[in-house]
Motif scaffolding. Structure first.
Motif, mmCIF file in Angstrom:
data_model
loop_
_atom_site.group_PDB
_atom_site.id
_atom_site.type_symbol
_atom_site.label_atom_id
_atom_site.label_comp_id
_atom_site.label_asym_id
_atom_site.label_seq_id
_atom_site.Cartn_x
_atom_site.Cartn_y
_atom_site.Cartn_z
ATOM 1 N N TRP A 85 0.864 -1.290 0.121
ATOM 2 C CA TRP A 85 -0.033 0.037 0.114
ATOM 3 C C TRP A 85 0.695 1.309 -0.074
ATOM 4 C CZ3 TRP A 85 -5.340 -0.696 0.124
ATOM 5 C CH2 TRP A 85 -5.731 -2.092 0.391
ATOM 6 N N LEU A 86 0.428 2.175 -0.848
ATOM 7 C CA LEU A 86 1.447 3.266 -1.098
ATOM 8 C C LEU A 86 0.562 4.681 -0.789
ATOM 9 C CD1 LEU A 86 3.829 4.686 -1.785
ATOM 10 C CD2 LEU A 86 3.638 4.512 -4.074
ATOM 11 N N VAL A 87 0.721 5.183 0.177
ATOM 12 C CA VAL A 87 -0.253 6.322 0.824
ATOM 13 C C VAL A 87 0.217 7.740 0.749
ATOM 14 C CG1 VAL A 87 -1.522 6.797 2.911
ATOM 15 C CG2 VAL A 87 -1.345 4.593 2.002
ATOM 16 N N ASP A 88 -0.388 8.409 0.100
ATOM 17 C CA ASP A 88 -0.480 10.075 0.464
ATOM 18 C C ASP A 88 -1.342 10.667 1.266
ATOM 19 O OD1 ASP A 88 0.350 12.677 0.609
ATOM 20 O OD2 ASP A 88 1.041 12.869 -1.715
ATOM 21 N N PRO A 89 -1.353 10.679 2.577
ATOM 22 C CA PRO A 89 -2.331 10.823 3.506
ATOM 23 C C PRO A 89 -2.909 12.250 3.150
ATOM 24 C CG PRO A 89 -0.328 10.912 4.691
ATOM 25 C CD PRO A 89 0.187 10.556 3.451
ATOM 26 N N ILE A 90 -2.425 13.153 3.022
ATOM 27 C CA ILE A 90 -2.953 14.475 2.263
ATOM 28 C C ILE A 90 -2.006 14.860 1.205
ATOM 29 C CG2 ILE A 90 -3.315 16.751 2.512
ATOM 30 C CD1 ILE A 90 -3.919 16.086 5.761
ATOM 31 N N ASP A 91 -2.374 14.772 -0.062
ATOM 32 C CA ASP A 91 -1.684 15.310 -1.313
ATOM 33 C C ASP A 91 -2.252 16.817 -1.423
ATOM 34 O OD1 ASP A 91 0.046 15.318 -3.446
ATOM 35 O OD2 ASP A 91 -1.654 14.911 -4.672
ATOM 36 N N GLY A 92 -1.283 17.868 -1.389
ATOM 37 C CA GLY A 92 -1.745 18.983 -1.207
ATOM 38 C C GLY A 92 -1.517 19.687 0.091
ATOM 39 N N SER A 106 -5.020 10.201 -0.894
ATOM 40 C CA SER A 106 -4.607 9.021 -1.878
ATOM 41 C C SER A 106 -4.088 7.690 -1.221
ATOM 42 C CB SER A 106 -3.656 9.912 -3.117
ATOM 43 O OG SER A 106 -2.973 8.994 -4.006
ATOM 44 N N VAL A 107 -4.797 6.717 -1.850
ATOM 45 C CA VAL A 107 -4.210 5.373 -1.430
ATOM 46 C C VAL A 107 -4.017 4.653 -2.686
ATOM 47 C CG1 VAL A 107 -4.823 3.307 -0.274
ATOM 48 C CG2 VAL A 107 -5.165 5.470 0.931
ATOM 49 N N SER A 185 -2.271 19.552 -6.148
ATOM 50 C CA SER A 185 -2.284 17.944 -5.975
ATOM 51 C C SER A 185 -2.194 17.032 -7.084
ATOM 52 C CB SER A 185 -3.788 17.849 -5.237
ATOM 53 O OG SER A 185 -3.807 16.286 -5.263
ATOM 54 N N SER A 186 -0.901 16.460 -7.358
ATOM 55 C CA SER A 186 -0.823 15.504 -8.462
ATOM 56 C C SER A 186 -1.991 14.387 -8.355
ATOM 57 C CB SER A 186 0.501 14.714 -8.299
ATOM 58 O OG SER A 186 1.353 15.771 -8.509
ATOM 59 N N ALA A 187 -2.428 14.019 -7.329
ATOM 60 C CA ALA A 187 -3.286 12.920 -7.305
ATOM 61 C C ALA A 187 -4.629 13.451 -7.744
ATOM 62 C CB ALA A 187 -3.756 12.541 -5.889
ATOM 63 N N ASP A 210 2.732 10.217 -5.105
ATOM 64 C CA ASP A 210 1.727 11.356 -5.490
ATOM 65 C C ASP A 210 0.873 10.819 -6.656
ATOM 66 O OD1 ASP A 210 2.907 13.514 -4.032
ATOM 67 O OD2 ASP A 210 4.600 13.699 -5.363
ATOM 68 N N ILE A 211 1.236 9.832 -7.376
ATOM 69 C CA ILE A 211 0.985 9.368 -8.602
ATOM 70 C C ILE A 211 0.271 7.973 -8.569
ATOM 71 C CG2 ILE A 211 2.239 11.343 -9.914
ATOM 72 C CD1 ILE A 211 3.854 8.995 -10.983
#
Length: 228
Positions: A85-92, A106-107, A185-187, A210-211
């Motif tokens: 699992w690759l997580v960005d808890p808050i993107d931006g 983003s998950v 936010s890239s997501a 991010d992506i």
């Protein structure tokens, strides 16, 4: 393995949805710190990352958990687990901390290192985008369609982290040719391109967290990612 993937995909949507109330409660109401690379982090980033880690490890103890907030800058991390699992808890996070709505959770689920499912909560539209190869791409419960049209001067293109110095001529060329949007936010940028709200994204600098979720969704609808 197919059932394992379907179960994890459903869990990804649920896990992101469960974090939304906390995300919205803290939006624009958090103190910031600064990480080793100069990027912003808030208590909300850390809390969401920890909550997702606890939920994933309780449900899938055999999976790897990777998060932007676990990045120490020490270099490449070797992942041997089949699912990660690759997580960005808050993107931006900059937007989130300042009360600008262009931010997201983003998950991404990886199988053998490749993004196979993504779930992105977009705070601007208050909608959950999700999907992956074999699942299609969705906005909440509505299946989305990808816009595949030749680039033109009417194309709306997300341009995340516009470059400077050596890449400045590229930025000038992009702005002359397309209608540029930089949402922070890239997501979100990838989610919008996937469902046809925009026509593409060009980014000079992004990280894998991010992506990854957006790439899974983009792949699901026949979109393509090119690495320059």
């Amino acid at each position: 393995m197919v059932d394992d993937l379907k179960d994890r995909a459903e869990f990804a949507r649920e896990a992101v949805a469960e974090r939304i109330p906390f995300f919205e409660e803290r939006f624009g109401r958090v103190a910031s710190q600064w990480k080793y690379d100069g990027s912003r982090v808030t208590e909300a980033d850390l809390a969401i990352s920890q909550a997702l880690q606890s939920a994933i490890e309780a449900r899938y103890p055999e999976d790897a958990y990777l998060s932007e907030e676990l990045d120490s800058g020490s270099g490449r991390m070797e992942v041997t687990e089949g699912f990660a699992w690759l997580v960005d808890p808050i993107d931006g996070t900059n937007n989130f901390a300042r009360g600008i709505p262009a931010c997201s959770i983003s998950v991404a689920l990886l199988e053998n290192g490749l993004p196979v499912y993504g779930a992105i909560y977009d705070h601007m539209s208050r909608r959950l985008f999700h999907g992956g190869p074999g699942f299609g791409a969705w906005i909440e419960d509505e299946e989305a369609r990808f816009r595949e049209e030749p680039p033109s001067e009417q194309s709306i293109v997300g341009c995340q982290h516009c470059g400077t110095d050596a890449s400045a001529p590229d930025d000038d060329a992009l702005q002359r040719r397309f209608k540029i949007r930089n949402l922070g936010s890239s997501a979100i940028q990838l989610a919008y391109a996937t469902v046809g709200w925009t026509d593409g994204v060009i980014a000079h600098k992004v990280n894998s967290w991010d992506i990854a979720a957006g790439i899974a969704m983009l792949t699901a609808v026949g979109g393509r990612a090119h690495y320059f």
